[in-house]
Design a protein around this motif. Structure first.
Motif, short mmCIF file in Angstrom:
data_model
loop_
_atom_site.label_atom_id
_atom_site.label_comp_id
_atom_site.label_asym_id
_atom_site.label_seq_id
_atom_site.Cartn_x
_atom_site.Cartn_y
_atom_site.Cartn_z
N PHE A 33 15.36 47.71 47.62
CA PHE A 33 16.69 48.30 47.64
C PHE A 33 17.97 47.90 47.20
O PHE A 33 18.06 46.67 46.82
CB PHE A 33 16.54 47.83 49.14
CG PHE A 33 13.95 48.48 49.03
CD1 PHE A 33 14.47 50.33 49.54
CD2 PHE A 33 13.96 47.33 50.32
CE1 PHE A 33 13.27 50.23 50.01
CE2 PHE A 33 12.82 48.20 51.25
CZ PHE A 33 12.29 49.26 50.92
N ASP A 34 18.83 48.67 47.76
CA ASP A 34 19.77 47.96 47.78
C ASP A 34 20.46 47.86 49.27
O ASP A 34 20.60 49.17 50.43
CB ASP A 34 21.13 49.67 47.39
CG ASP A 34 22.59 48.97 47.56
OD1 ASP A 34 23.17 48.23 48.01
OD2 ASP A 34 23.14 50.38 47.04
N LEU A 56 11.20 56.34 54.54
CA LEU A 56 11.61 56.21 52.71
C LEU A 56 10.71 56.22 52.06
O LEU A 56 10.74 56.15 51.43
CB LEU A 56 12.26 54.69 52.38
CG LEU A 56 13.47 54.00 53.82
CD1 LEU A 56 14.23 53.27 52.86
CD2 LEU A 56 14.44 55.38 53.39
N GLY A 57 9.72 56.43 52.65
CA GLY A 57 8.03 56.64 51.68
C GLY A 57 7.65 55.54 51.67
O GLY A 57 7.81 54.67 51.50
N PRO A 58 5.90 56.11 50.28
CA PRO A 58 5.75 54.42 50.44
C PRO A 58 6.29 53.84 49.03
O PRO A 58 7.07 54.30 48.37
CB PRO A 58 4.32 54.90 49.41
CG PRO A 58 4.25 57.16 49.89
CD PRO A 58 5.38 57.09 49.87
N GLN A 59 6.75 52.65 49.24
CA GLN A 59 7.14 51.48 48.34
C GLN A 59 6.14 50.60 47.38
O GLN A 59 5.27 50.12 48.01
CB GLN A 59 7.68 50.67 49.59
CG GLN A 59 8.89 51.60 49.46
CD GLN A 59 10.31 52.07 49.44
OE1 GLN A 59 10.86 51.56 48.24
NE2 GLN A 59 9.94 53.68 50.05
N LEU A 60 6.51 50.49 46.21
CA LEU A 60 6.12 49.47 45.48
C LEU A 60 6.53 48.15 45.90
O LEU A 60 8.19 48.44 45.41
CB LEU A 60 5.94 50.36 43.91
CG LEU A 60 4.61 51.37 43.54
CD1 LEU A 60 5.72 52.03 42.17
CD2 LEU A 60 3.74 50.21 44.08
N ARG A 102 11.55 39.78 54.19
CA ARG A 102 10.94 40.51 54.28
C ARG A 102 11.05 42.42 53.70
O ARG A 102 10.63 42.36 53.13
CB ARG A 102 10.96 41.61 56.20
CG ARG A 102 10.68 40.28 57.20
CD ARG A 102 8.60 39.88 56.71
NE ARG A 102 8.50 39.25 57.71
CZ ARG A 102 7.50 37.64 57.08
NH1 ARG A 102 7.58 37.22 55.98
NH2 ARG A 102 6.84 37.07 58.11
N LEU A 103 12.30 42.93 53.73
CA LEU A 103 12.73 44.11 53.03
C LEU A 103 13.14 44.29 51.64
O LEU A 103 12.74 44.57 51.17
CB LEU A 103 14.32 44.44 53.58
CG LEU A 103 14.50 45.33 55.05
CD1 LEU A 103 15.63 45.24 55.72
CD2 LEU A 103 13.31 45.94 54.99
N ARG A 104 13.08 42.51 51.52
CA ARG A 104 13.38 42.96 49.53
C ARG A 104 12.09 42.52 49.26
O ARG A 104 11.40 42.55 47.79
CB ARG A 104 14.07 40.81 49.52
CG ARG A 104 15.62 41.27 49.48
CD ARG A 104 16.15 39.84 49.26
NE ARG A 104 18.02 40.47 50.07
CZ ARG A 104 18.36 39.19 50.70
NH1 ARG A 104 17.63 38.83 50.51
NH2 ARG A 104 19.68 39.71 50.51
N LYS A 105 10.94 41.54 50.23
CA LYS A 105 9.81 42.22 49.90
C LYS A 105 8.35 43.29 49.58
O LYS A 105 7.85 43.12 48.86
CB LYS A 105 7.97 41.06 50.66
CG LYS A 105 8.68 39.63 50.52
CD LYS A 105 8.25 38.61 49.36
CE LYS A 105 8.28 37.07 49.46
NZ LYS A 105 8.37 36.36 48.36
#
Ligand SMILES: [Mg+2]
Length: 132
Positions: A29-30, A123-127, A22-25
């Protein structure tokens, strides 16, 4: 731009795998994955992450103890910690908030929108990464 660093602490391999997926989608991120609280504590001491997902029931050192000890660290005081709570463990959500966690996420982590909501809250909005 420096990648945001996320620490995932979960001893159950299936739960860990789905959360990492899920996180990788969600963003580029590191991500560091650990399997118990002691490994998590060492990871925070070595290089403090920007966000932590913390399972509560784990061998060696559980998430309650790990959260308490991370909060005692100068570098760990302000890191958002999202507790990974089991639906069977009623009351863990409120207990987590009362014991140093910033938020909680119920397992199994099936809803991508819910994971995104927790990530973006801290972490704020992510692309999404290209190709995800
Ligand atoms: Mg567990």
């Amino acid at each position: 731009m420096t990648k945001k660093k996320i620490l995932v602490v979960e001893d159950n391999e299936d739960n860990k795998r789905i959360l990492l997926y899920r996180l990788r989608k969600i963003g580029d991120f590191d991500i560091v994955a650990t399997s118990n609280g002691l490994e998590a504590l060492e990871a925070v001491q070595a290089d403090p992450p920007d966000l932590i997902f913390m399972d509560l029931k784990m061998p060696v050192m559980d998430g309650w103890e790990a959260t308490r000890r991370i909060r005692e660290l100068e570098s760990g005081r302000e890191i958002p910690i999202v507790a990974l709570t089991a639906q069977a463990m009623a009351g863990d959500e409120q207990r987590a908030l009362a014991n140093g966690c910033s938020d909680y996420l119920s397992k199994p982590v099936v809803d991508p929108a819910l994971v995104r909501e927790k990530v973006e809250k801290f972490l704020g909005p992510q692309l999404p990464p290209v190709g995800a």
